[in-house]
Design a protein around this motif. Sequence first.
Motif, PDB file in Angstrom:
ATOM      1  N   VAL A  17       0.911  -1.331  -0.019  1.00 55.08           N
ATOM      2  CA  VAL A  17       0.038  -0.003  -0.045  1.00 55.08           C
ATOM      3  C   VAL A  17       0.833   1.164   0.062  1.00 55.08           C
ATOM      4  O   VAL A  17       0.489   2.249  -0.642  1.00 55.08           O
ATOM      5  N   GLY A  18       1.929   1.178   0.822  1.00 57.19           N
ATOM      6  CA  GLY A  18       2.759   2.480   0.808  1.00 57.19           C
ATOM      7  C   GLY A  18       3.249   2.815  -0.471  1.00 57.19           C
ATOM      8  O   GLY A  18       3.579   3.998  -0.807  1.00 57.19           O
ATOM      9  N   ARG A  19       3.950   1.700  -1.375  1.00 61.50           N
ATOM     10  CA  ARG A  19       4.388   1.895  -2.503  1.00 61.50           C
ATOM     11  C   ARG A  19       3.589   2.571  -3.268  1.00 61.50           C
ATOM     12  O   ARG A  19       3.825   3.594  -3.993  1.00 61.50           O
ATOM     13  N   LEU A  20       2.281   2.167  -3.391  1.00 63.86           N
ATOM     14  CA  LEU A  20       1.253   2.492  -4.323  1.00 63.86           C
ATOM     15  C   LEU A  20       0.870   3.837  -3.932  1.00 63.86           C
ATOM     16  O   LEU A  20       0.697   4.920  -4.786  1.00 63.86           O
ATOM     17  N   MET A  21       0.818   4.320  -2.768  1.00 61.85           N
ATOM     18  CA  MET A  21       0.541   5.799  -2.324  1.00 61.85           C
ATOM     19  C   MET A  21       1.598   6.675  -2.777  1.00 61.85           C
ATOM     20  O   MET A  21       1.371   7.635  -3.112  1.00 61.85           O
ATOM     21  N   ARG A  22       2.877   6.270  -2.472  1.00 62.36           N
ATOM     22  CA  ARG A  22       3.940   6.996  -2.786  1.00 62.36           C
ATOM     23  C   ARG A  22       4.247   7.261  -4.358  1.00 62.36           C
ATOM     24  O   ARG A  22       4.443   8.266  -4.843  1.00 62.36           O
ATOM     25  N   GLY A  23       3.710   6.234  -5.109  1.00 63.39           N
ATOM     26  CA  GLY A  23       3.830   6.462  -6.587  1.00 63.39           C
ATOM     27  C   GLY A  23       2.853   7.392  -6.868  1.00 63.39           C
ATOM     28  O   GLY A  23       3.028   8.146  -7.927  1.00 63.39           O
ATOM     29  N   VAL A  24       1.503   7.358  -6.408  1.00 64.99           N
ATOM     30  CA  VAL A  24       0.513   8.057  -6.803  1.00 64.99           C
ATOM     31  C   VAL A  24       0.845   9.834  -6.274  1.00 64.99           C
ATOM     32  O   VAL A  24       0.759  10.762  -7.335  1.00 64.99           O
ATOM     33  N   MET A  25       1.538   9.930  -5.162  1.00 63.48           N
ATOM     34  CA  MET A  25       1.960  11.343  -4.932  1.00 63.48           C
ATOM     35  C   MET A  25       3.248  11.715  -5.730  1.00 63.48           C
ATOM     36  O   MET A  25       3.095  12.916  -6.219  1.00 63.48           O
ATOM     37  N   LEU A  26       4.060  10.937  -6.149  1.00 60.12           N
ATOM     38  CA  LEU A  26       4.875  11.524  -7.222  1.00 60.12           C
ATOM     39  C   LEU A  26       4.423  11.692  -8.483  1.00 60.12           C
ATOM     40  O   LEU A  26       5.100  12.600  -8.828  1.00 60.12           O
ATOM     41  N   ALA A  27       3.520  10.919  -8.900  1.00 58.28           N
ATOM     42  CA  ALA A  27       2.822  11.270 -10.211  1.00 58.28           C
ATOM     43  C   ALA A  27       2.152  12.610 -10.293  1.00 58.28           C
ATOM     44  O   ALA A  27       2.205  13.348 -11.052  1.00 58.28           O
ATOM     45  N   ALA A  28       1.907  13.186  -9.105  1.00 61.00           N
ATOM     46  CA  ALA A  28       1.059  14.383  -8.834  1.00 61.00           C
ATOM     47  C   ALA A  28       2.277  15.585  -8.817  1.00 61.00           C
ATOM     48  O   ALA A  28       1.528  16.795  -8.982  1.00 61.00           O
ATOM     49  N   VAL A  29       3.486  15.332  -8.874  1.00 62.05           N
ATOM     50  CA  VAL A  29       4.435  16.247  -8.680  1.00 62.05           C
ATOM     51  C   VAL A  29       4.344  17.410  -9.895  1.00 62.05           C
ATOM     52  O   VAL A  29       4.415  18.493  -9.677  1.00 62.05           O
ATOM     53  N   PRO A  30       4.269  16.887 -11.091  1.00 58.29           N
ATOM     54  CA  PRO A  30       4.105  17.711 -12.296  1.00 58.29           C
ATOM     55  C   PRO A  30       3.122  18.904 -12.028  1.00 58.29           C
ATOM     56  O   PRO A  30       3.433  19.927 -12.497  1.00 58.29           O
ATOM     57  N   GLY A  31       1.954  18.316 -11.772  1.00 56.79           N
ATOM     58  CA  GLY A  31       0.878  19.230 -11.531  1.00 56.79           C
ATOM     59  C   GLY A  31       0.940  20.169 -10.288  1.00 56.79           C
ATOM     60  O   GLY A  31       0.574  21.324 -10.364  1.00 56.79           O
ATOM     61  N   LEU A  32       1.457  19.710  -9.349  1.00 60.03           N
ATOM     62  CA  LEU A  32       1.689  20.635  -8.230  1.00 60.03           C
ATOM     63  C   LEU A  32       2.819  21.515  -8.653  1.00 60.03           C
ATOM     64  O   LEU A  32       2.562  22.821  -8.145  1.00 60.03           O
ATOM     65  N   LEU A  33       3.899  21.277  -9.188  1.00 61.35           N
ATOM     66  CA  LEU A  33       4.785  22.304  -9.592  1.00 61.35           C
ATOM     67  C   LEU A  33       4.272  23.302 -10.569  1.00 61.35           C
ATOM     68  O   LEU A  33       4.479  24.615 -10.425  1.00 61.35           O
ATOM     69  N   MET A  34       3.479  22.745 -11.347  1.00 70.38           N
ATOM     70  CA  MET A  34       2.753  23.866 -12.431  1.00 70.38           C
ATOM     71  C   MET A  34       1.903  24.880 -11.701  1.00 70.38           C
ATOM     72  O   MET A  34       1.651  26.004 -11.770  1.00 70.38           O
ATOM     73  N   ALA A  35       1.139  24.286 -10.689  1.00 69.96           N
ATOM     74  CA  ALA A  35       0.197  25.009  -9.799  1.00 69.96           C
ATOM     75  C   ALA A  35       0.949  26.108  -8.953  1.00 69.96           C
ATOM     76  O   ALA A  35       0.695  27.310  -8.755  1.00 69.96           O
ATOM     77  N   TRP A  36       2.281  25.555  -8.370  1.00 70.53           N
ATOM     78  CA  TRP A  36       3.026  26.494  -7.674  1.00 70.53           C
ATOM     79  C   TRP A  36       3.777  27.637  -8.624  1.00 70.53           C
ATOM     80  O   TRP A  36       3.542  28.817  -8.282  1.00 70.53           O
ATOM     81  N   TRP A  37       4.011  27.161  -9.958  1.00 69.72           N
ATOM     82  CA  TRP A  37       4.562  28.282 -10.856  1.00 69.72           C
ATOM     83  C   TRP A  37       3.479  29.174 -11.196  1.00 69.72           C
ATOM     84  O   TRP A  37       4.001  30.265 -11.206  1.00 69.72           O
ATOM     85  N   PHE A  38       2.556  28.978 -11.499  1.00 71.14           N
ATOM     86  CA  PHE A  38       1.565  29.884 -12.046  1.00 71.14           C
ATOM     87  C   PHE A  38       0.723  30.413 -10.886  1.00 71.14           C
ATOM     88  O   PHE A  38       0.263  31.801 -10.945  1.00 71.14           O
ATOM     89  N   PHE A  39       0.477  29.725  -9.612  1.00 68.80           N
ATOM     90  CA  PHE A  39      -0.329  30.494  -8.661  1.00 68.80           C
ATOM     91  C   PHE A  39       0.279  30.877  -7.324  1.00 68.80           C
ATOM     92  O   PHE A  39      -0.199  31.343  -6.261  1.00 68.80           O
ATOM     93  N   GLY A  40       1.428  30.654  -7.175  1.00 68.59           N
ATOM     94  CA  GLY A  40       2.396  31.104  -6.161  1.00 68.59           C
ATOM     95  C   GLY A  40       2.494  30.215  -4.993  1.00 68.59           C
ATOM     96  O   GLY A  40       2.263  29.024  -4.942  1.00 68.59           O
ATOM     97  N   TRP A  41       3.306  30.760  -3.745  1.00 62.37           N
ATOM     98  CA  TRP A  41       3.481  30.027  -2.664  1.00 62.37           C
ATOM     99  C   TRP A  41       2.354  29.472  -1.918  1.00 62.37           C
ATOM    100  O   TRP A  41       2.433  28.676  -1.088  1.00 62.37           O
ATOM    101  N   GLY A  42       1.176  30.008  -1.924  1.00 60.11           N
ATOM    102  CA  GLY A  42      -0.148  29.595  -1.413  1.00 60.11           C
ATOM    103  C   GLY A  42      -0.124  28.071  -1.604  1.00 60.11           C
ATOM    104  O   GLY A  42      -0.928  27.456  -0.579  1.00 60.11           O
ATOM    105  N   VAL A  43       0.085  27.611  -2.670  1.00 62.68           N
ATOM    106  CA  VAL A  43      -0.062  26.291  -3.206  1.00 62.68           C
ATOM    107  C   VAL A  43       0.675  25.336  -1.980  1.00 62.68           C
ATOM    108  O   VAL A  43       0.004  24.349  -1.453  1.00 62.68           O
ATOM    109  N   LEU A  44       1.955  25.821  -2.021  1.00 61.79           N
ATOM    110  CA  LEU A  44       2.938  24.853  -1.179  1.00 61.79           C
ATOM    111  C   LEU A  44       2.495  25.044   0.453  1.00 61.79           C
ATOM    112  O   LEU A  44       2.747  24.076   1.136  1.00 61.79           O
ATOM    113  N   ILE A  45       1.845  26.201   0.780  1.00 61.39           N
ATOM    114  CA  ILE A  45       1.713  26.387   2.002  1.00 61.39           C
ATOM    115  C   ILE A  45       0.443  25.693   2.549  1.00 61.39           C
ATOM    116  O   ILE A  45       0.469  25.167   3.554  1.00 61.39           O
ATOM    117  N   ASN A  46      -0.527  25.597   1.635  1.00 61.04           N
ATOM    118  CA  ASN A  46      -1.785  24.912   1.993  1.00 61.04           C
ATOM    119  C   ASN A  46      -1.461  23.445   1.997  1.00 61.04           C
ATOM    120  O   ASN A  46      -1.881  22.398   2.869  1.00 61.04           O
TER     121      ASN A  46
END
Length: 344
Positions: A17-46
Motif C-alpha cells: 500500500v505504501g509503495r502505491l500511495m507514494r507512486g500516486v504522490m510522485l505522479a502528482a508532482v508535475p501538476g503540483l509544480l505547475m500550480a506553484w509556478w502559476f499561482f504562487g506560494w499559497g499552493v505549497l503553504i496549503n
Amino acid sequence: MEFRTYSSPHLSGPAHVGRLMRGVMLAAVPGLLMAWWFFGWGVLINLVLALATCIGAEAAVLRLRRRPVRATLADGSAALTALLLALTLPPFAPWWIPVIGGLFAIVIAKQLYGGLGYNPFNPAMVGYVVLLISFPREMTLWAPPQALAEVQLSLVDTLAWSLLGSLPANVSVDAISMATPLDTIKTQLGLGLTLTEIQAGPRFGDIGGYGWEWVNLGFLLGGGWLLYRGTIQWQIPAGVLGGLFVMALLFYAVDSDTYASPLFHLFSGAAMLGAFFIATDPVSASTTPRGRLLYGAGIGILIYIIRAWGGYPDGVAFAVLLMNMAVPTIDYYTQPRVYGQERK
C-alpha cells in the motif's frame, strides 16, 4: 535448494500500500509544480498545513483507537489525502481552511468508518465539500496566474496573509484574488455575454484557462505515468474524460456561444486531477471492469451538469461523492461472470 520455474504459474510479490500511495504522490508532482509556478506560494503553504493536519489527526485517532500508529502512517494514505485536498484549495485560503478540511477528511470521512479500506466516500473530497459549503467566501480566494496578477506576493507576504490575515500596505484582497475561468464564464454568461466575448480576456489561454491548462497538462502527464505503471486502471479515467467530453461536445455543437468547447472543459478546473487522482481512489471507487467505466462516465456527466447548470463553477468533488454512493449498486450489477457459470 532453489528450483527455477520456467513455466506458469508465476506468483508476483504482494502489492504494498505504501509503495502505491507514494507512486500516486510522485505522479502528482508535475501538476503540483505547475500550480506553484502559476499561482504562487499559497499552493505549497496549503500543502504543508494539510500534511501536518492529516498526519497529526490520523496519529491522534489511531492512538485513541489503540491501533498501531507508526505502521499505519507509513502507508502514506493520510499524506495522499492531504495532497489531494491541498491541490483543490484556493492558494490564498487562510490557514484554518486546510486545517478544518484535513480534520474532516481524516477524522470523519476516514477513521470514523474504520480507517483505510472501510471509508465509502473519498476523504479528500468530503473535506473539500464541507469547506465549500461552510466557507464559500474563503473558498473563492483564487490567485490569478502570476503573469496576470496586479501584485505578486513573496513567500513571507503569503505566509503573513495565510497565518495573520495581513497584507502589505496599499494592497487589498481584490488585488491578489481573481475568479477562476469556470466561474468567470458562469457569471458573465448570466450577464448576457457570449463565450467569444468572454474568452477574449487575458485570463483565458489557447484551450483552457490561462495557467489552468498547464496545470491540467501536468496532471495528465502524471496520470499517464500511473497508467503505464499499472497503478490505476484505464476504465475510470477514460469514463470520466469521455463522459465530460461527450456531454460538452453535444452542447457545444448546438450552441458554441453559450457552451464551452470540450477541450476547454478537459483542461480547466480539476478535470485531470479528478480523472486520474481522485476518482481512481481504490477504496471508494467501483472495482469491476464494466463498473469502472460506468462509474467514471457518471462522474464525467455529473461534472458537466454541475458546471453548466449547477450553483458551483466546478463539480468534480460533488460528482465523485454522488457516484461513491452508487458504487455498491454498480458493482452488484456489473460482476463479471464466473468461469464455468452459465448466463442467466
